[in-house]
Motif scaffolding. Structure first.
Motif, PDB file in Angstrom:
ATOM      1  N   ILE A 121      57.265  16.740  20.107  1.00  0.00           N
ATOM      2  CA  ILE A 121      56.493  15.759  19.919  1.00  0.00           C
ATOM      3  C   ILE A 121      55.181  16.275  19.105  1.00  0.00           C
ATOM      4  O   ILE A 121      54.811  15.563  17.992  1.00  0.00           O
ATOM      5  N   LYS A 122      54.872  17.501  19.266  1.00  0.00           N
ATOM      6  CA  LYS A 122      53.789  18.194  18.255  1.00  0.00           C
ATOM      7  C   LYS A 122      54.163  18.214  16.951  1.00  0.00           C
ATOM      8  O   LYS A 122      53.512  17.921  15.998  1.00  0.00           O
ATOM      9  N   ALA A 123      55.677  18.789  16.741  1.00  0.00           N
ATOM     10  CA  ALA A 123      55.945  18.943  15.419  1.00  0.00           C
ATOM     11  C   ALA A 123      56.045  17.701  14.535  1.00  0.00           C
ATOM     12  O   ALA A 123      55.841  17.651  13.601  1.00  0.00           O
ATOM     13  N   TRP A 124      56.602  16.760  15.316  1.00  0.00           N
ATOM     14  CA  TRP A 124      56.593  15.391  14.777  1.00  0.00           C
ATOM     15  C   TRP A 124      55.381  14.894  14.351  1.00  0.00           C
ATOM     16  O   TRP A 124      55.212  14.100  13.279  1.00  0.00           O
ATOM     17  N   GLU A 125      54.229  15.180  15.318  1.00  0.00           N
ATOM     18  CA  GLU A 125      52.955  14.585  15.073  1.00  0.00           C
ATOM     19  C   GLU A 125      52.498  15.370  13.609  1.00  0.00           C
ATOM     20  O   GLU A 125      51.716  14.831  12.746  1.00  0.00           O
ATOM     21  N   ASP A 126      52.644  16.649  13.672  1.00  0.00           N
ATOM     22  CA  ASP A 126      52.105  17.536  12.402  1.00  0.00           C
ATOM     23  C   ASP A 126      52.839  16.880  11.083  1.00  0.00           C
ATOM     24  O   ASP A 126      52.291  16.881  10.279  1.00  0.00           O
TER      25      ASP A 126
END
Length: 1038
Positions: free
Chosen positions: A911-916
């Protein structure tokens, strides 16, 4: 003038007369070779004489006037002329003028009529038509004749006299050809005359006696002789072209042989005598023989010329007594009307005969060649002059064309009247007629036109006679007649085919009536249909067919006159006429057949009704057996039995329908079967109940012994509730039914006992109700397993959750392919369900977050940038990115919210990678739009060469930005989807670098514009100032 001078002039004139030879007047018949020329010459002489007489009258009148004036006025004395006026030059001039007038007074041969004809032949006929043009041609001919006469006089003067070199003599119209040069009679000529006379007598062999003998021999031989005997050629009647050609060729050959066997040996005999060449010197021998050859050639040429003229005179329009009659035919070949022989062939034969005459006597050997006996022979020049041949050919062409005009007009009459039979018009008419719908009478009328045309053609004359042609039209008549009849036969075959089809249709309809009437009906319905069909056929059907047969008879009567039927058509016509007598016995046979069939079908119907009643009783007894079914284990068999009974009931219903239909056909009263309806109603609850129980048993089996991980608690609970409701309804239905039956039995018992009081036994327990209660209990027990399934069969359960559950139990509970609900229930997990429920709830929350994240990612699969070409630059630009930016904002907020959830830990990295990535895409689009806005503004400006020269640094920077921008948009155009377009490595950094360069460019541009404002203080807007320096305007971007 003094008398001595006059005497001197007279003496000089006399001396000149002595010097000049006497003028020899030409014979009056010179140049008058034809009657037309003789007439013209007489006309000209008459005209000249009249002119001379007029001149004499005028001169006499002048002299009389002068005498009268001389009497009134005294003569003045002679002037004293200077000596130069009586010089030798003047004498020579006057002398030349006098002699010139003498020469000009000599008669001149007029222009030959043949030359004038040749001139007129060169003028197109279209220019000689009309009265005015004929007058113009006549005036031009007179002018040419006058010019010819003047030219001949000048030539005669030039040939006879030598003009002295005196300036005051009149101009004679320019120089004439030098040869021959006129003789100078101003000097002595007697000696030259004697010399010339001696030369002539030595060289002029024509005066030799043997030449006279040769001329006499030729005259006696050829005077009344021609190569062809053309007398009586017309009396022979019509002749073929080739026959005439061969006959005349044979005559020419025979005449040639006769001449060579008679005249030529005599000629040779003249020159074999010794005295023939005694006076001829050896050196003059060749010239002598040349003269002989010329005389012989002229004699033979004259013979050929007279033969040609005689042949040409056969075709004289004014005298047609000798005109030959040629056979010609109008032929019909390959659908064409033609002459045979053709007009050109006939013309070629006639002209070829002239050429054949000209080819005769072309190999006559010269006397010298014959006497020398050398191997190389020399032949006489006997070839006819070209103008003679050309005159003959032209005259014959005109005559042949004129004599063929009648035949051509007759041919054109045929073409005008009947060519439509050959040029496709008739075919088109027939095709159009056949394509349309026409009656038989219209066909016969159209066919009659062609037959009438054929009769008309046959009545035309076979032979048509013209002055030079007997035209045979029989072949053309036959061909055109056959053509017209062929077209009529096409139409006849067409209507004959229609007549044949109509007869076949009539026979087939009679055959159909016969076949249907004699067919034994298999069912009552077929029998009734057959009765109705035959009844209709007896009335309207036969009447219509009889009318059609009458029409066919009318057609047959027409065809018998104009058409030959083949044998099969004759048989068909006979069959059509016989059918009205053949059909009545068939109807009688049908009546007998129907009567027998009706009796049999009634007996069969009675038997079927009795059989159906027995079948319904069997089904009722079978229905009563269903109430005794009480074993759940045999539920599969119960379902099969119910289906079989339902099938038998359905068959009985079909039998009822058939019986009722038969009864209706026989007009019987319809039989009712209420027991069958009752069976249908009573079996339906058992069918539903047995199928429901069987379905429950199979579903329970699948849940208990199927794959554990395939179970779904929610759907299982819904299905169990549905089974429970349906079983409960069925239980209520059978209980109500049992009560009603009990009440009816009690009422019936009371009526039988007539009021006797008797205690009835309690009713027995209904097996069906007992099975319903048992199934209800099974469902109630199974409901207790649903919580366990809901907790453990959660779709969000992962290996980590099963690990937690296994830790609680103390052994591994992770399910595999062999795990079933029955096995799980045996483990007695009820004490642990509360703990398991906590773990399952967490798994559900995690699963929902994971599912939401994947949904957001999948949303971008179909989202793409909207791009369009910018003007004519060939570069794409972005447009309408508002929806993309709104979606980015929404998903960034959702992603950040999901990251704050306590259940996000298992996939926190994803989810962090998708947010970035979402944030990077948002930043990229922002930078992208900034670059695009600046590029759209600056691109028209830096397209100007003037701006690039005045702002070189900013120009280089813009070229860098422009190159990056074009590469980025080219990559985006290949795959405009947002995720793919923003995946270019270093895209964000490249756009940020471009924005930095664009800021520098804008600063430089503002400085440049400020500088321009100082030079143009009255300018109010930068657009106008910029336009004064180069080509740019403010961009339009939306």
């Amino acid at each position: 003038m003094s008398d001595p001078n006059k005497a001197a002039i007279a003496a000089e004139k006399e001396a000149l007369n002595l010097k000049l030879p006497p003028i020899v007047r030409p014979r009056e018949d010179i140049g008058a070779e034809t009657s037309a020329q003789s007439k013209l010459l007489h006309y000209r002489r008459h005209k000249e004489q009249k002119k001379t007489i007029n001149q004499l009258v005028i001169d006499g009148a002048k002299r009389n006037l002068d005498r009268t004036l001389d009497k009134k006025t005294p003569l003045s004395p002679e002037p004293d002329y200077p000596p130069t006026m009586t010089s030798e030059i003047k004498k020579k001039g006057f002398n030349y003028i006098y002699m010139k007038r003498c020469v000009e007074s000599s008669p001149i041969v007029p222009i030959q009529q043949e030359w004038l004809d040749h001139m007129l032949m060169l003028i197109p006929e279209s220019l000689k038509e009309g009265k005015k043009r004929e007058e113009l041609v006549e005036s031009l001919i007179n002018e040419v004749s006058s010019d010819f006469e003047k030219s001949m006089k000048r030539y005669l003067v030039k040939s006879v006299l030598v003009k002295p070199p005196i300036k005051w003599l009149e101009d004679e119209g320019g120089p004439l050809p030098e040869s021959p040069v006129g003789l100078d009679y101003s000097n002595l000529w007697h000696s030259s005359y004697l010399q010339t006379r001696s030369q002539i007598s030595a060289n002029l062999h024509i005066v030799h006696p043997i030449m006279k003998m040769l001329l006499d021999l030729g005259y006696t031989t050829f005077a009344n002789t021609v190569l062809l005997d053309l007398t009586g050629i017309r009396a022979k009647g019509p002749i073929d072209c080739e026959s005439l050609k061969n006959d005349l060729a044979i005559q020419i050959k025979k005449s040639e042989e006769k001449i060579m066997n008679t005249w030529y040996p005599k000629v040779i005999n003249l020159f074999t005598k010794k005295e023939a060449l005694e006076s001829i010197k050896p050196e003059k021998l060749d010239a002598f023989y040349n003269c002989v050859s010329i005389l012989m050639s002229n004699q033979l040429k004259d013979l050929l010329k007279r033969t040609v003229e005689g042949f040409v005179n056969l075709f004289d329009q004014e005298d047609q007594r000798g005109l030959p009659i040629f056979k010609m035919e109008l032929t019909f070949d390959d659908d064409k009307m033609e002459f045979y022989p053709t007009c050109q062939d006939l013309e070629d034969v006639v002209l070829g005969l002239v050429e054949r005459i000209a080819e005769a006597l072309q190999n006559v050997q010269t006397v010298s060649s014959w006497l020398s006996g050398t191997s190389t022979t020399v032949s006489l020049d006997t070839e006819l002059p070209e103008h003679v041949l050309q005159w003959a050919l032209n005259t014959l062409k005109v005559a042949v064309h004129r004599n063929l005009e009648g035949a051509r007009k007759h041919y054109e009459t045929y073409v005008e009247k009947y060519n439509w039979l050959l040029d496709g018009t008739a075919v088109e008419m027939i095709e159009t007629f056949q394509a349309e719908d026409h009656t038989f009478d219209e066909y016969t009328a159209f066919i009659g036109k062609f037959f009438s045309l054929a009769s008309e053609i046959m009545l035309l004359p076979q032979w048509v006679h013209y002055p030079m042609v007997r035209l045979d039209c029989e072949d053309l008549k036959t061909g055109l007649t056959n053509k017209a009849r062929a077209f009529a036969n096409i139409l006849l075959n067409d209507i004959a085919s229609k007549h044949r089809r109509e007869n076949e249709c009539i026979c087939s309809e009679f055959e159909a009536i016969k076949e249907y009437a004699l067919k034994v009906p298999e069912t009552t319905e077929e029998m009734m249909d057959q009765i109705a069909y035959v009844e209709k056929a007896r009335t309207t059907g036969i009447q219509e067919l009889v009318l059609r047969i009458e029409e066919s008879k009318r057609r047959m009567s027409y065809f018998l006159d104009v058409f030959l039927f083949p044998q099969e058509d004759l048989a068909l016509n006979s069959a059509v006429l016989m059918w009205p007598w053949k059909i009545n016995p068939i109807f009688d046979d049908n009546d007998e057949l129907i009567e027998n069939a009706k009796h049999n079908k009634e007996n069969e119907l009675i038997a079927k009704r009795e059989k159906l009643i027995l079948e319904i009783e069997k089904e009722s007894r079978r229905m009563e057996e269903f109430t005794e079914f009480a074993e759940l284990d045999r539920m599969q068999q119960y379902v099969v039995d119910v289906r079989q009974l339902q099938k038998r009931i359905q068959e009985s219903e079909e039998a009822v329908q058939f019986i009722n239909k038969e009864e209706e056909l026989f007009k019987w009263e319809l039989t009712k079967y209420p027991e069958l309806d009752k069976l249908k109603v009573n079996i339906e609850p058992y069918q539903k109940f047995f199928n429901l129980v069987l379905k429950w048993q199979r579903t329970e089996k699948r849940w208990m012994d199927g794959g554990f991980l395939d179970l779904n608690g929610e759907s299982m609970e819904a299905d169990v509730d549905e089974f429970s409701r349906e079983i409960f309804k069925t239980l209520k239905f059978f209980q109500t039914k049992q009560k009603k039956e009990l009440q009816e039995k009690r009422k019936a018992a009371k009526r039988r006992s007539l009021g006797e009081e008797k205690v009835e036994d309690e009713p027995k327990e209904n097996p069906t109700i007992a099975m319903c209660s048992t199934v209800m209990e099974q469902i109630k027990v199974f409901k207790e397993y649903i919580p366990t399934v809901s907790i453990l069969c959660n779709p969000g359960m992962r290996a980590r959750h099963w690990k937690q559950i296994s830790e609680i139990l103390g052994y591994d509970l992770t399910p595999d392919s062999g795990t079933t609900l029955r096995k799980i229930l045996k483990l007695n997990l009820t004490p642990y369900l509360e703990k398991f429920e906590v773990i399952s709830a967490g798994a559900s929350k995690e699963f929902s977050l994971e599912k939401a994240m994947h949904t957001m990612i999948e949303t971008w699969d179909d989202i793409a940038f909207h791009i369009s070409l910018y003007r004519e630059t060939g570069v794409y630009i972005l447009s309408s990115v508002d929806e993309i930016q709104a979606l980015l904002d929404d998903q960034i907020i959702k992603t950040q919210t999901m990251r704050g959830s306590p259940f996000i830990k298992p996939f926190e990295k994803e989810i962090k990678a998708w947010e970035d990535r979402l944030i990077r895409i948002q930043e990229t689009i922002d930078e992208w739009l900034k670059v695009q806005a600046q590029w759209l503004y600056l691109e028209p400006i830096f397209c100007s060469e003037d701006i690039m020269q005045q702002m070189p640094e900013e120009g280089r920077q813009f070229q860098t930005v422009d190159r990056h921008w074009r590469d980025i948009m080219k990559f985006c155009a290949k795959d405009p989807k947002v995720l793919a377009a923003t995946s270019l490595t270093g895209l964000l950094e490249k756009l940020q670098n471009c924005n930095e360069l664009l800021e520098k460019i804008m600063k430089g541009l503002n400085a440049y514009l400020e500088k321009k404002r100082l030079f143009f203080p009255r300018a109010r807007c930068s657009g106008k100032v910029a336009h004064s320096s180069g080509r740019f305007n403010a961009p339009e971007y939306s």
